[in-house]
Scaffold this motif. Structure first.
Motif, PDB file in Angstrom:
ATOM      1  N   GLU A 109      62.848  -1.596  30.773  1.00  0.00           N
ATOM      2  CA  GLU A 109      63.503  -0.963  31.927  1.00  0.00           C
ATOM      3  C   GLU A 109      63.046   0.479  32.153  1.00  0.00           C
ATOM      4  OE1 GLU A 109      66.200  -1.809  34.151  1.00  0.00           O
ATOM      5  OE2 GLU A 109      65.538  -3.854  33.721  1.00  0.00           O
ATOM      6  N   ASP A 110      62.811   1.199  31.053  1.00  0.00           N
ATOM      7  CA  ASP A 110      62.553   2.629  31.200  1.00  0.00           C
ATOM      8  C   ASP A 110      61.104   2.950  31.548  1.00  0.00           C
ATOM      9  OD1 ASP A 110      62.063   1.551  28.693  1.00  0.00           O
ATOM     10  OD2 ASP A 110      62.045   3.529  27.741  1.00  0.00           O
ATOM     11  N   ILE A 111      60.270   1.927  31.653  1.00  0.00           N
ATOM     12  CA  ILE A 111      58.885   2.190  32.063  1.00  0.00           C
ATOM     13  C   ILE A 111      58.788   1.955  33.557  1.00  0.00           C
ATOM     14  CG2 ILE A 111      56.487   1.444  31.872  1.00  0.00           C
ATOM     15  CD1 ILE A 111      56.922   0.851  28.998  1.00  0.00           C
ATOM     16  N   HIS A 112      58.398   2.997  34.271  1.00  0.00           N
ATOM     17  CA  HIS A 112      58.267   2.847  35.720  1.00  0.00           C
ATOM     18  C   HIS A 112      56.833   2.449  36.063  1.00  0.00           C
ATOM     19  CE1 HIS A 112      58.778   3.551  39.979  1.00  0.00           C
ATOM     20  NE2 HIS A 112      57.568   4.094  39.933  1.00  0.00           N
ATOM     21  N   LEU A 113      56.712   1.397  36.838  1.00  0.00           N
ATOM     22  CA  LEU A 113      55.389   0.962  37.291  1.00  0.00           C
ATOM     23  C   LEU A 113      55.263   1.218  38.783  1.00  0.00           C
ATOM     24  CD1 LEU A 113      54.797  -2.485  35.550  1.00  0.00           C
ATOM     25  CD2 LEU A 113      53.983  -0.250  34.856  1.00  0.00           C
ATOM     26  N   SER A 114      54.138   1.752  39.175  1.00  0.00           N
ATOM     27  CA  SER A 114      53.801   1.844  40.589  1.00  0.00           C
ATOM     28  C   SER A 114      52.443   1.184  40.768  1.00  0.00           C
ATOM     29  CB  SER A 114      53.699   3.296  41.043  1.00  0.00           C
ATOM     30  OG  SER A 114      54.971   3.875  41.097  1.00  0.00           O
ATOM     31  N   ALA A 115      52.305   0.444  41.839  1.00  0.00           N
ATOM     32  CA  ALA A 115      51.012  -0.185  42.098  1.00  0.00           C
ATOM     33  C   ALA A 115      49.958   0.895  42.246  1.00  0.00           C
ATOM     34  CB  ALA A 115      51.098  -1.030  43.356  1.00  0.00           C
ATOM     35  N   GLY A 116      48.831   0.700  41.605  1.00  0.00           N
ATOM     36  CA  GLY A 116      47.744   1.669  41.680  1.00  0.00           C
ATOM     37  C   GLY A 116      47.574   2.501  40.424  1.00  0.00           C
ATOM     38  N   MET A 117      48.555   2.428  39.495  1.00  0.00           N
ATOM     39  CA  MET A 117      48.452   3.223  38.262  1.00  0.00           C
ATOM     40  C   MET A 117      47.295   2.720  37.393  1.00  0.00           C
ATOM     41  SD  MET A 117      52.449   3.568  37.259  1.00  0.00           S
ATOM     42  CE  MET A 117      52.502   4.795  35.983  1.00  0.00           C
ATOM     43  N   THR A 118      46.784   3.639  36.584  1.00  0.00           N
ATOM     44  CA  THR A 118      45.650   3.318  35.722  1.00  0.00           C
ATOM     45  C   THR A 118      46.143   2.774  34.383  1.00  0.00           C
ATOM     46  OG1 THR A 118      44.668   5.272  36.683  1.00  0.00           O
ATOM     47  CG2 THR A 118      43.488   4.281  34.857  1.00  0.00           C
ATOM     48  N   VAL A 119      45.527   1.700  33.911  1.00  0.00           N
ATOM     49  CA  VAL A 119      45.860   1.208  32.569  1.00  0.00           C
ATOM     50  C   VAL A 119      44.580   0.926  31.799  1.00  0.00           C
ATOM     51  CG1 VAL A 119      48.132   0.151  32.902  1.00  0.00           C
ATOM     52  CG2 VAL A 119      46.115  -1.127  33.535  1.00  0.00           C
ATOM     53  N   SER A 120      44.690   1.066  30.490  1.00  0.00           N
ATOM     54  CA  SER A 120      43.618   0.621  29.603  1.00  0.00           C
ATOM     55  C   SER A 120      44.013  -0.726  29.049  1.00  0.00           C
ATOM     56  CB  SER A 120      43.443   1.592  28.445  1.00  0.00           C
ATOM     57  OG  SER A 120      43.200   2.864  28.950  1.00  0.00           O
ATOM     58  N   GLY A 125      41.491  -0.385  34.399  1.00  0.00           N
ATOM     59  CA  GLY A 125      42.500  -1.361  34.826  1.00  0.00           C
ATOM     60  C   GLY A 125      43.468  -0.688  35.781  1.00  0.00           C
ATOM     61  N   ARG A 126      44.009  -1.475  36.699  1.00  0.00           N
ATOM     62  CA  ARG A 126      44.962  -0.917  37.663  1.00  0.00           C
ATOM     63  C   ARG A 126      46.175  -1.828  37.762  1.00  0.00           C
ATOM     64  NH1 ARG A 126      42.071   2.607  41.156  1.00  0.00           N
ATOM     65  NH2 ARG A 126      44.083   3.198  42.000  1.00  0.00           N
ATOM     66  N   ILE A 127      47.331  -1.194  37.946  1.00  0.00           N
ATOM     67  CA  ILE A 127      48.552  -1.949  38.233  1.00  0.00           C
ATOM     68  C   ILE A 127      48.492  -2.390  39.692  1.00  0.00           C
ATOM     69  CG2 ILE A 127      51.072  -1.805  38.421  1.00  0.00           C
ATOM     70  CD1 ILE A 127      50.462  -1.435  35.618  1.00  0.00           C
ATOM     71  N   ARG A 128      48.845  -3.623  39.940  1.00  0.00           N
ATOM     72  CA  ARG A 128      48.863  -4.101  41.324  1.00  0.00           C
ATOM     73  C   ARG A 128      50.172  -4.823  41.596  1.00  0.00           C
ATOM     74  NH1 ARG A 128      43.379  -6.975  42.736  1.00  0.00           N
ATOM     75  NH2 ARG A 128      44.237  -6.784  44.830  1.00  0.00           N
ATOM     76  N   VAL A 152      48.421  -6.776  36.567  1.00  0.00           N
ATOM     77  CA  VAL A 152      47.358  -5.829  36.240  1.00  0.00           C
ATOM     78  C   VAL A 152      46.021  -6.480  36.557  1.00  0.00           C
ATOM     79  CG1 VAL A 152      46.203  -4.632  34.349  1.00  0.00           C
ATOM     80  CG2 VAL A 152      48.685  -4.647  34.450  1.00  0.00           C
ATOM     81  N   THR A 153      45.140  -5.715  37.159  1.00  0.00           N
ATOM     82  CA  THR A 153      43.767  -6.185  37.322  1.00  0.00           C
ATOM     83  C   THR A 153      42.872  -5.285  36.486  1.00  0.00           C
ATOM     84  OG1 THR A 153      44.178  -7.010  39.533  1.00  0.00           O
ATOM     85  CG2 THR A 153      41.901  -6.621  38.946  1.00  0.00           C
ATOM     86  N   GLY A 154      42.139  -5.900  35.575  1.00  0.00           N
ATOM     87  CA  GLY A 154      41.203  -5.148  34.743  1.00  0.00           C
ATOM     88  C   GLY A 154      39.792  -5.417  35.228  1.00  0.00           C
ATOM     89  N   TYR A 155      39.018  -4.354  35.372  1.00  0.00           N
ATOM     90  CA  TYR A 155      37.637  -4.531  35.817  1.00  0.00           C
ATOM     91  C   TYR A 155      36.745  -4.511  34.583  1.00  0.00           C
ATOM     92  CZ  TYR A 155      39.904  -3.712  40.203  1.00  0.00           C
ATOM     93  OH  TYR A 155      40.760  -3.822  41.264  1.00  0.00           O
ATOM     94  N   PHE A 156      36.372  -5.706  34.128  1.00  0.00           N
ATOM     95  CA  PHE A 156      35.602  -5.836  32.888  1.00  0.00           C
ATOM     96  C   PHE A 156      34.110  -5.865  33.203  1.00  0.00           C
ATOM     97  CE2 PHE A 156      38.586  -6.516  29.451  1.00  0.00           C
ATOM     98  CZ  PHE A 156      39.758  -6.734  30.133  1.00  0.00           C
ATOM     99  N   GLU A 157      33.357  -5.165  32.359  1.00  0.00           N
ATOM    100  CA  GLU A 157      31.906  -5.210  32.535  1.00  0.00           C
ATOM    101  C   GLU A 157      31.423  -6.628  32.292  1.00  0.00           C
ATOM    102  OE1 GLU A 157      30.332  -1.679  30.134  1.00  0.00           O
ATOM    103  OE2 GLU A 157      32.502  -1.553  30.179  1.00  0.00           O
ATOM    104  N   GLU A 158      30.349  -6.990  32.975  1.00  0.00           N
ATOM    105  CA  GLU A 158      29.865  -8.366  32.846  1.00  0.00           C
ATOM    106  C   GLU A 158      29.379  -8.669  31.432  1.00  0.00           C
ATOM    107  OE1 GLU A 158      26.537  -9.038  35.482  1.00  0.00           O
ATOM    108  OE2 GLU A 158      26.194  -6.902  35.608  1.00  0.00           O
ATOM    109  N   THR A 159      29.016  -7.627  30.679  1.00  0.00           N
ATOM    110  CA  THR A 159      28.569  -7.859  29.305  1.00  0.00           C
ATOM    111  C   THR A 159      29.715  -8.338  28.423  1.00  0.00           C
ATOM    112  OG1 THR A 159      28.968  -5.525  28.925  1.00  0.00           O
ATOM    113  CG2 THR A 159      26.700  -6.178  29.336  1.00  0.00           C
ATOM    114  N   LYS A 160      30.946  -8.016  28.843  1.00  0.00           N
ATOM    115  CA  LYS A 160      32.103  -8.393  28.023  1.00  0.00           C
ATOM    116  C   LYS A 160      32.811  -9.614  28.572  1.00  0.00           C
ATOM    117  CE  LYS A 160      32.804  -3.652  26.680  1.00  0.00           C
ATOM    118  NZ  LYS A 160      33.640  -2.491  26.673  1.00  0.00           N
TER     119      LYS A 160
END
Lengths: 66, 286
Positions: free
Chosen positions: B269-280, B37-40, B190-198
């Motif tokens: 507030e204390d969580i910094h997000l930048s576009a492009g970061m990796t998320v699960s 997953g990626r932050i966008r 967030v955009t998550g890239y899910f496998e087609e099986t899921k």
């Protein structure tokens, strides 16, 4: 909750830790049963050990695997 | 009896192991989660609408700006001159119209029908109409010159943060060429890239829990959309318009990954997000 393991900027599956944990637990179980002389109550020891490992793994995944 | 106990105990443990093992298998393979997953964020690319030298850069890289704040200024001397010319043209055409009108009206007022023919009078009238149109044309050109002059000052199109600013005073910028980008405030998703099986287990409206790489804090969100398509490289064609079909193994295939967009609930507030970061991402099954 245990998530991916970050190591030097690389992500690893939590299974990398969960599997050794389950393995250690099943080894401890095996040793304990051996010391307590309970292994004679087991029919197929290899089956039992593998089954115990899978059970431990499932419990650990349920507890920590997110 | 002892034998039965021994066999029963072992078989019981094995049965539990089969159930537990299949649960672990399904958990990993068929529950809707992904580590891909990626932050966008919404990114606005800003290009000047006029060409020229940059005389002033009013922002720094990664600076927060509000809508309408000046970003940079382009040298306007040429546009001032064009504007002045257009204004002079308007004045000229205005006088020309006045002259044509005056000629027409003075001829129209003549009482002696012998002094001017019907045809001449019509010519004067047409001259006046054409002078009127030329005035309108000059006014439109003045308006265009005014817009160009106004657009030598480039302003922020929305609230956001300036990014990728390599623009320096003295650079020459071209009309329509992007020179910097702006990330819109509060547009993170967030955009998550899910496998087609899921993918069949993903539904719009499903709640999602996400963790940033290396962080323990959980972000919450909701699935807002599932991409209707991804590129199929087999459909691209060569110079002769033949499809470029890729070779594939018959015994192993990789699942495609489909983008699923997830809206974020308000982020602490204390969580910094930048576009492009990796998320699960873990989606909660109903």
């Amino acid at each position: 909750m245990l998530h991916e393991l970050g190591f030097g900027g690389m992500l690893f599956s939590p299974l990398l830790v969960l599997v050794p944990m389950a393995f250690i637990l099943s080894a401890v179980t095996r040793l304990a049963l051996h010391r307590l002389d309970l292994r004679r109550h087991i029919w197929k020891e290899a089956w039992f050990d593998v089954a115990a490992f899978v059970c431990y793994l499932a419990i650990i995944v349920y507890l920590f695997g997110g | 009896m002892g034998k039965l106990l021994r066999v029963g105990l072992t078989l019981l443990v094995v049965t539990i192991a089969v159930v537990a093992g299949s649960w672990v298998w399904n958990h990993y393979l068929y529950s809707p989660w992904t580590r891909d997953g990626r932050i966008r964020a919404d990114v606005i690319t800003i290009a000047p609408d006029v060409s020229g030298w940059v005389t002033q850069v009013s922002v720094k890289n990664n600076q927060a700006v509000n809508q309408g704040d000046p970003l940079f200024t382009i040298d306007d001397t040429r546009y001032q001159a064009v504007f002045a010319e257009a204004r002079a043209k308007v004045a000229e055409q205005h006088s020309a119209l006045e002259l044509a009108r005056h000629r027409y009206q003075s001829r129209q007022g003549l009482s002696d029908p012998q002094a001017i023919t019907e045809q001449d009078l019509e010519t004067y009238r047409i001259n006046m109409e054409s002078a009127k149109a030329r005035l309108e044309l000059a006014r439109a050109k003045l308006e265009m010159a005014r817009i160009d002059l106004e657009r030598t000052q480039v302003v922020a199109p929305a609230d956001g943060i300036i990014s990728n600013l390599y623009l320096r005073q003295g650079n020459y910028v071209n009309r329509g060429t992007t020179v910097l980008s702006e990330l819109k405030t509060d547009s993170f998703y967030v955009t998550g890239y899910f496998e087609e099986t899921k993918l069949q287990m993903v539904q719009v409206g499903q709640s999602a829990r996400m963790t940033l790489m290396g962080g323990d804090r959980t972000l919450k969100g909701t699935v807002i959309s599932i991409a209707p398509g991804i590129a199929d490289i087999n459909t691209s064609s060569n110079a002769q318009m033949l499809p470029q079909v890729q070779q594939a193994f018959n015994w192993v295939r990789l699942a495609q990954r489909i983008p699923v967009d997830i809206a974020l609930d308000p982020v602490p507030e204390d969580i910094h997000l930048s576009a492009g970061m990796t998320v699960s991402i873990n989606l909660d099954s109903e």
